[in-house]
Design a protein around this motif. Structure first.
Motif, PDB file in Angstrom:
ATOM      1  N   PHE A  64      -0.689  -4.094 -14.254  1.00 43.99           N
ATOM      2  CA  PHE A  64       0.534  -3.309 -14.188  1.00 43.99           C
ATOM      3  C   PHE A  64       1.082  -2.898 -15.548  1.00 43.99           C
ATOM      4  CE2 PHE A  64       1.104  -5.834 -10.176  1.00 43.99           C
ATOM      5  CZ  PHE A  64       0.962  -4.752  -9.317  1.00 43.99           C
ATOM      6  N   THR A  65       1.726  -1.740 -15.558  1.00 44.25           N
ATOM      7  CA  THR A  65       2.667  -1.399 -16.616  1.00 44.25           C
ATOM      8  C   THR A  65       3.991  -2.083 -16.259  1.00 44.25           C
ATOM      9  OG1 THR A  65       3.505   0.525 -15.414  1.00 44.25           O
ATOM     10  CG2 THR A  65       1.627   0.886 -16.888  1.00 44.25           C
ATOM     11  N   GLN A  66       4.985  -1.981 -17.128  1.00 38.33           N
ATOM     12  CA  GLN A  66       6.295  -2.547 -16.809  1.00 38.33           C
ATOM     13  C   GLN A  66       6.851  -1.921 -15.530  1.00 38.33           C
ATOM     14  OE1 GLN A  66       7.786  -5.089 -18.003  1.00 38.33           O
ATOM     15  NE2 GLN A  66       9.662  -4.876 -16.785  1.00 38.33           N
ATOM     16  N   LYS A  67       6.644  -0.634 -15.370  1.00 40.03           N
ATOM     17  CA  LYS A  67       7.122   0.069 -14.177  1.00 40.03           C
ATOM     18  C   LYS A  67       6.421  -0.462 -12.925  1.00 40.03           C
ATOM     19  CE  LYS A  67       8.391   4.804 -12.922  1.00 40.03           C
ATOM     20  NZ  LYS A  67       8.318   6.220 -13.355  1.00 40.03           N
ATOM     21  N   GLY A  68       5.132  -0.770 -13.051  1.00 43.72           N
ATOM     22  CA  GLY A  68       4.392  -1.346 -11.922  1.00 43.72           C
ATOM     23  C   GLY A  68       4.901  -2.720 -11.565  1.00 43.72           C
ATOM     24  N   ASN A  69       5.169  -3.546 -12.593  1.00 39.94           N
ATOM     25  CA  ASN A  69       5.737  -4.881 -12.351  1.00 39.94           C
ATOM     26  C   ASN A  69       7.057  -4.791 -11.599  1.00 39.94           C
ATOM     27  OD1 ASN A  69       3.988  -6.884 -13.346  1.00 39.94           O
ATOM     28  ND2 ASN A  69       4.524  -6.386 -15.450  1.00 39.94           N
ATOM     29  N   GLN A  78       0.815  -1.213   0.000  1.00 39.53           N
ATOM     30  CA  GLN A  78       0.000   0.000   0.000  1.00 39.53           C
ATOM     31  C   GLN A  78       0.851   1.266   0.000  1.00 39.53           C
ATOM     32  OE1 GLN A  78      -2.478   1.191   3.501  1.00 39.53           O
ATOM     33  NE2 GLN A  78      -4.171   1.100   2.041  1.00 39.53           N
ATOM     34  N   ALA A  79       1.756   1.383   0.951  1.00 37.40           N
ATOM     35  CA  ALA A  79       2.529   2.623   1.101  1.00 37.40           C
ATOM     36  C   ALA A  79       3.409   2.899  -0.114  1.00 37.40           C
ATOM     37  CB  ALA A  79       3.380   2.553   2.368  1.00 37.40           C
ATOM     38  N   SER A  80       4.101   1.865  -0.600  1.00 37.15           N
ATOM     39  CA  SER A  80       5.038   2.077  -1.718  1.00 37.15           C
ATOM     40  C   SER A  80       4.307   2.499  -2.989  1.00 37.15           C
ATOM     41  CB  SER A  80       5.859   0.807  -1.969  1.00 37.15           C
ATOM     42  OG  SER A  80       5.024  -0.294  -2.252  1.00 37.15           O
ATOM     43  N   PHE A  81       3.158   1.861  -3.269  1.00 36.74           N
ATOM     44  CA  PHE A  81       2.429   2.208  -4.495  1.00 36.74           C
ATOM     45  C   PHE A  81       1.712   3.551  -4.364  1.00 36.74           C
ATOM     46  CE2 PHE A  81       3.195  -2.068  -5.989  1.00 36.74           C
ATOM     47  CZ  PHE A  81       3.216  -1.910  -7.367  1.00 36.74           C
ATOM     48  N   ARG A  82       1.169   3.841  -3.183  1.00 40.81           N
ATOM     49  CA  ARG A  82       0.509   5.140  -3.013  1.00 40.81           C
ATOM     50  C   ARG A  82       1.506   6.286  -3.167  1.00 40.81           C
ATOM     51  NH1 ARG A  82      -3.069   5.328   2.293  1.00 40.81           N
ATOM     52  NH2 ARG A  82      -3.453   7.419   1.485  1.00 40.81           N
ATOM     53  N   LYS A  83       2.701   6.075  -2.615  1.00 41.93           N
ATOM     54  CA  LYS A  83       3.755   7.095  -2.723  1.00 41.93           C
ATOM     55  C   LYS A  83       4.185   7.272  -4.181  1.00 41.93           C
ATOM     56  CE  LYS A  83       8.418   8.168  -1.033  1.00 41.93           C
ATOM     57  NZ  LYS A  83       9.548   7.668  -0.196  1.00 41.93           N
ATOM     58  N   ALA A  84       4.361   6.142  -4.875  1.00 44.12           N
ATOM     59  CA  ALA A  84       4.806   6.189  -6.276  1.00 44.12           C
ATOM     60  C   ALA A  84       3.758   6.846  -7.165  1.00 44.12           C
ATOM     61  CB  ALA A  84       5.124   4.780  -6.763  1.00 44.12           C
ATOM     62  N   VAL A  85       2.496   6.481  -6.961  1.00 47.13           N
ATOM     63  CA  VAL A  85       1.401   7.044  -7.773  1.00 47.13           C
ATOM     64  C   VAL A  85       1.257   8.541  -7.520  1.00 47.13           C
ATOM     65  CG1 VAL A  85      -1.115   7.070  -8.027  1.00 47.13           C
ATOM     66  CG2 VAL A  85       0.119   4.889  -8.056  1.00 47.13           C
ATOM     67  N   LYS A  86       1.403   8.939  -6.263  1.00 53.56           N
ATOM     68  CA  LYS A  86       1.305  10.367  -5.931  1.00 53.56           C
ATOM     69  C   LYS A  86       2.430  11.146  -6.603  1.00 53.56           C
ATOM     70  CE  LYS A  86       0.788  13.526  -2.010  1.00 53.56           C
ATOM     71  NZ  LYS A  86       0.748  13.641  -0.531  1.00 53.56           N
ATOM     72  N   ARG A  87       3.604  10.517  -6.682  1.00 53.25           N
ATOM     73  CA  ARG A  87       4.770  11.191  -7.259  1.00 53.25           C
ATOM     74  C   ARG A  87       4.721  11.231  -8.791  1.00 53.25           C
ATOM     75  NH1 ARG A  87       8.540   7.739  -5.634  1.00 53.25           N
ATOM     76  NH2 ARG A  87       8.471   6.640  -7.631  1.00 53.25           N
ATOM     77  N   GLY A 137       2.110   9.694 -10.926  1.00 52.28           N
ATOM     78  CA  GLY A 137       0.818   9.578 -11.600  1.00 52.28           C
ATOM     79  C   GLY A 137       0.385   8.133 -11.747  1.00 52.28           C
ATOM     80  N   TYR A 138      -0.918   7.921 -11.752  1.00 54.70           N
ATOM     81  CA  TYR A 138      -1.505   6.577 -11.773  1.00 54.70           C
ATOM     82  C   TYR A 138      -1.098   5.781 -13.005  1.00 54.70           C
ATOM     83  CZ  TYR A 138      -5.167   2.985 -11.518  1.00 54.70           C
ATOM     84  OH  TYR A 138      -5.830   1.783 -11.478  1.00 54.70           O
ATOM     85  N   THR A 139      -1.130   6.409 -14.172  1.00 48.92           N
ATOM     86  CA  THR A 139      -0.907   5.676 -15.428  1.00 48.92           C
ATOM     87  C   THR A 139       0.544   5.225 -15.618  1.00 48.92           C
ATOM     88  OG1 THR A 139      -0.636   7.788 -16.595  1.00 48.92           O
ATOM     89  CG2 THR A 139      -2.823   6.772 -16.623  1.00 48.92           C
ATOM     90  N   GLU A 140       1.454   5.700 -14.769  1.00 55.32           N
ATOM     91  CA  GLU A 140       2.835   5.219 -14.829  1.00 55.32           C
ATOM     92  C   GLU A 140       2.933   3.778 -14.343  1.00 55.32           C
ATOM     93  OE1 GLU A 140       6.128   6.663 -15.637  1.00 55.32           O
ATOM     94  OE2 GLU A 140       4.673   7.720 -16.889  1.00 55.32           O
ATOM     95  N   TYR A 141       1.978   3.363 -13.510  1.00 56.73           N
ATOM     96  CA  TYR A 141       2.068   2.052 -12.862  1.00 56.73           C
ATOM     97  C   TYR A 141       0.935   1.097 -13.238  1.00 56.73           C
ATOM     98  CZ  TYR A 141       5.617   4.415 -10.172  1.00 56.73           C
ATOM     99  OH  TYR A 141       6.745   5.111  -9.826  1.00 56.73           O
ATOM    100  N   PHE A 142      -0.185   1.636 -13.731  1.00 62.12           N
ATOM    101  CA  PHE A 142      -1.331   0.796 -14.059  1.00 62.12           C
ATOM    102  C   PHE A 142      -1.871   1.159 -15.438  1.00 62.12           C
ATOM    103  CE2 PHE A 142      -1.396   1.463  -9.412  1.00 62.12           C
ATOM    104  CZ  PHE A 142      -1.212   0.150  -8.990  1.00 62.12           C
ATOM    105  N   ILE A 143      -2.336   0.118 -16.152  1.00 62.01           N
ATOM    106  CA  ILE A 143      -2.884   0.366 -17.487  1.00 62.01           C
ATOM    107  C   ILE A 143      -4.406   0.492 -17.481  1.00 62.01           C
ATOM    108  CG2 ILE A 143      -0.965  -0.778 -18.665  1.00 62.01           C
ATOM    109  CD1 ILE A 143      -2.771  -3.224 -19.037  1.00 62.01           C
TER     110      ILE A 143
END
Length: 363
Positions: free
Chosen positions: A340-345, A313-322, A324-330
């Protein structure tokens, strides 16, 4: 980098290896090995008896699978393949054989069989759906769009076809066409909360927050236990900066998950831990991204000892906030998270690998 299998595998093992979780596990192993090499970590001693026992069980499962095919000839892959290879004019045989090929990664063979099934029975839509799914999986969205429209010509009241077409348009950012498709599906099935969820996610993608909130709330009014809708509302309120509302719906999502963990999954999880403990194998439990670890830990209440829990939870929420959502999820598959995107994987695998290195090897 994901190398091919080193030795030929049986059809049963190929089937198992087609699962995304299997591929993720292989990626994880490679990541751990690379990380361990970087920090100069010596390879741990392998528990050979445990590995041998697991191989024995896999062979036993494979044998059982083969026997099941003999007992039920209609479900035997070899018979189906032989039948269609001889030019069978049985559309259903072509459809089922196509599924076997598709699930084993033999995409060209599967597509040919689905096309043959369509030619033999142009009024049956199952082969259309399977072929459209393969096109979509390969990024051939125009071809899948054409097939969904053919299904609608056959059955103008197909809710599923309109939903699939709406998803197809959403991926291509054809927002007007996607919205029209979902609205047609809602008109045909106005009490289906899943369609409201899909339409709400479409508005979210366009940052039409008022429309998204309105549609998602309508879906919840129809089905107050539609967990993905709660997740989508979490994401919506985070996007507009309403943190109190986001936390409220995050808690509702967690509470709903806790109520859905009935005795069957609890028993299965605990039985899994019992088997692994017997052979000295660590159990690693990984939570979905953006979700609290609490419901997962609740399953093992009183039996948590020795389990490695990976909280994403914490790592993905921090990453998405920094970033943006579409960097990690399609997409919005889970409401507040998606595929996941490749970055999310990479973020997921790194989190799991680090937890294993720390908890198991103290690195």
């Amino acid at each position: 980098y994901m190398p091919d299998a080193r030795a030929p595998a049986s059809k049963f093992r190929i089937f198992v290896r087609s699962f995304r979780t299997y591929k993720l596990a292989r990626l994880l192993v490679l990541h751990i090995a690379k990380k361990a090499e970087e920090i100069g970590f010596t390879k741990p001693r392998i528990n050979k008896p445990a590995i041998q026992e697991m191989e024995r069980r896999e062979n036993e499962a494979e044998s059982t699978h083969a026997e099941a095919g003999k007992i039920n000839p209609d479900g035997n892959e070899a018979l189906l393949i032989e039948k269609v290879d001889k030019g069978s004019d049985d559309a259903n045989a072509c459809l089922e054989a196509g599924k076997f090929y598709a699930y084993r990664g033999k995409i060209p063979e599967a597509m040919e069989l689905f096309k043959r099934a369509i030619k033999l029975e142009p009024g049956e839509v199952d082969a259309y759906y399977m072929l459209a799914w393969l096109y979509k999986d390969q990024g051939q969205y125009l071809e899948s769009e054409e097939l969904y429209n053919k299904i609608i010509l056959i059955n103008p009241e197909s809710v599923r076809a309109y939903c699939e077409l709406g998803d197809n348009y959403r991926i291509l950012d054809k927002f007007v066409q996607s919205e029209e498709s979902f609205k047609k599906a809602i008109k045909l099935d106005p009490e289906n909360a899943e369609i409201y969820f899909k339409l709400g996610c479409l508005y979210l993608k366009q940052r039409k927050f008022l429309q998204a909130e309105d549609v998602l709330r309508k879906g919840l009014a129809i089905n107050p236990e539609h967990g993905k809708t709660y997740g989508a509302l979490v994401r919506l309120y985070e996007e507009i900066g309403n943190n109190s509302a986001a936390e409220e719906y995050r808690k509702k999502t967690e509470d709903l998950l806790l109520t859905k963990f009935n005795s069957v999954p609890r028993y299965n999880y605990l039985r899994l831990k019992e088997v692994l403990d017997k052979y000295g194998i660590k159990l690693v439990c990984v939570q979905y991204p953006m979700r609290s670890i609490r419901p997962l830990k609740d399953i093992f209440r009183g039996a948590e000892e020795g389990i490695i829990f990976v909280d994403n939870q914490a790592s993905f929420r921090k990453a998405v906030k920094r970033d943006g959502y579409t960097e990690y999820f399609i997409d919005n598959f889970g409401g507040d998270f998606g595929h996941f995107t490749q970055k999310g994987n990479e973020l997921l695998v790194e989190k799991i690998a680090n937890a294993i290195l720390k908890e198991v090897f103290n690195k």
